[in-house]
Motif scaffolding. Structure first.
Motif, mmCIF file in Angstrom:
data_model
loop_
_atom_site.group_PDB
_atom_site.id
_atom_site.type_symbol
_atom_site.label_atom_id
_atom_site.label_comp_id
_atom_site.label_asym_id
_atom_site.label_seq_id
_atom_site.Cartn_x
_atom_site.Cartn_y
_atom_site.Cartn_z
ATOM 1 N N TRP A 16 0.834 -1.207 0.000
ATOM 2 C CA TRP A 16 0.000 0.000 0.000
ATOM 3 C C TRP A 16 0.865 1.253 0.000
ATOM 4 O O TRP A 16 0.583 2.226 -0.714
ATOM 5 N N ALA A 17 1.938 1.221 0.765
ATOM 6 C CA ALA A 17 2.836 2.375 0.800
ATOM 7 C C ALA A 17 3.540 2.565 -0.530
ATOM 8 O O ALA A 17 3.706 3.701 -1.015
ATOM 9 N N ILE A 36 -6.865 -6.345 -5.540
ATOM 10 C CA ILE A 36 -7.334 -7.439 -6.384
ATOM 11 C C ILE A 36 -6.703 -8.751 -5.951
ATOM 12 O O ILE A 36 -7.364 -9.769 -5.798
ATOM 13 N N ARG A 37 -5.370 -8.720 -5.753
ATOM 14 C CA ARG A 37 -4.662 -9.952 -5.403
ATOM 15 C C ARG A 37 -3.417 -9.622 -4.596
ATOM 16 O O ARG A 37 -2.674 -8.698 -4.920
ATOM 17 N N ASN A 41 3.153 -10.940 -6.765
ATOM 18 C CA ASN A 41 2.845 -9.602 -7.237
ATOM 19 C C ASN A 41 1.541 -9.155 -6.575
ATOM 20 O O ASN A 41 0.637 -9.959 -6.375
ATOM 21 N N VAL A 42 1.457 -7.874 -6.245
ATOM 22 C CA VAL A 42 0.247 -7.336 -5.624
ATOM 23 C C VAL A 42 -0.462 -6.461 -6.650
ATOM 24 O O VAL A 42 0.157 -5.579 -7.256
ATOM 25 N N VAL A 51 -5.114 -0.690 -13.617
ATOM 26 C CA VAL A 51 -4.705 -1.688 -12.640
ATOM 27 C C VAL A 51 -3.214 -1.506 -12.382
ATOM 28 O O VAL A 51 -2.410 -1.459 -13.318
ATOM 29 N N ALA A 52 -2.840 -1.378 -11.102
ATOM 30 C CA ALA A 52 -1.435 -1.260 -10.710
ATOM 31 C C ALA A 52 -0.930 -2.626 -10.279
ATOM 32 O O ALA A 52 -1.600 -3.343 -9.532
#
Length: 303
Positions: A16-17, A36-37, A41-42, A51-52
């Protein structure tokens, strides 16, 4: 698909950071992002159809290859997940590469037949001069995953290492007779998205795109049929027909490739077992299956 032995997953709070910092650097709004996941990988869904995707530290070279691969596949006429081209890719934050992708419309997983036709299209491509795609190695990282598997008994650890070496030797005997192709590397129905309103299936998740035997792409659905009874015979026959008629389960080398794939899935559970009781139970169950202590068809829970 539970594909790769775990090689480290960064804490979600760090992701998140990283997302916030990357958004500031790339001028991408991240307020209201939705997870999402959370895996190797996030992935986050952002406003505006973006989508990041946040990779692990030190994975920049692999990510840059995925960026090039997406653009090459698009030029080659293969429907593939696309980058947001108005943003410079990737954005680096403390060594973690962040890439920005166009969000897909509402979609479903591919049917076996749709997966077969997509793989046929991919395998028929001429390997590109650029990007330089890596050679697929079914045994990459397996020994280190076994060594790091604290859930494993000493006996199981030794047995798995012997399995790796035997499979590697058997695989080397097969390679001279295999025709290399562009392969996805983690080909299963969830990595092909089919828009619910119609349109061509879209290829996702290019982490393992490389050059290797087509059988490495075909084996996941094949073992779903032969070893797990996850799909019906008619679905498997539809997959074979859509691919062009080649049924790898009748090929003499099938068991070697199948065992290598199932070993990778087992070591994925082993890698997650340090922080998950469910994964630890699943890892022990999968090892027992590989050792022949549980007869097929097997039932493995997703992690």
């Amino acid at each position: 698909m539970i594909e790769e032995p775990a090689r480290g997953i960064a804490p979600l709070q760090d992701a998140w950071a990283v997302l916030k910092a990357a958004g500031e650097r790339a001028a991408v709004p991240t307020a209201g992002a939705a997870l999402i996941r959370d895996g190797t990988n996030v992935l986050f869904r952002l406003t505006g159809g973006v989508v990041a995707r946040i990779g692990l530290p030190g994975s920049q070279c692999a990510v840059e290859r995925q960026i090039q691969a997406s653009r090459w596949l698009d030029r080659a006429g293969v429907p593939v997940v696309r980058l947001v081209e108005s943003i410079e890719q990737p954005t680096l934050v403390e060594g973690r590469p962040v890439t920005w992708w166009v969000e897909l419309p509402a979609h479903r997983h591919a049917t076996p037949a749709e997966l077969g036709s997509t793989l046929r299209r991919l395998h028929n491509l001429e390997p590109p001069d650029a990007p330089s795609l890596p050679a697929a190695d079914p045994f990459d990282g397996l020994r280190s995953s076994i060594d790091g598997g604290v859930v494993l008994s000493g006996e199981d650890r030794g047995w798995l290492k012997e399995m790796v070496e035997q499979l590697r030797a058997d695989y080397r005997q097969l390679v001279p007779n295999l025709q290399p192709a562009v392969i996805h590397g983690d080909a299963w129905q969830g990595n092909v998205a089919v828009p619910v309103t119609g349109g061509d299936p879209v290829l996702l998740d290019l982490d393992h795109l490389g050059i290797g035997p087509r059988e490495w792409d075909l084996v996941s659905l094949a073992v779903d049929y032969t070893d797990f009874a996850r799909i019906t015979e008619s679905d498997y026959r539809a997959f074979v027909a859509a691919y062009g008629g080649y049924d790898m389960t009748t090929w003499p080398g099938y068991r070697t490739i199948a065992a290598a794939r199932e070993l990778r899935w087992t070591l994925f559970a082993v890698g997650k077992a340090n922080s998950s009781v469910k994964a630890a139970e699943q890892a022990r169950h999968r090892v027992a299956c590989l050792k022949g202590e549980i007869v097929r068809p097997w039932t493995w829970s997703a992690l």
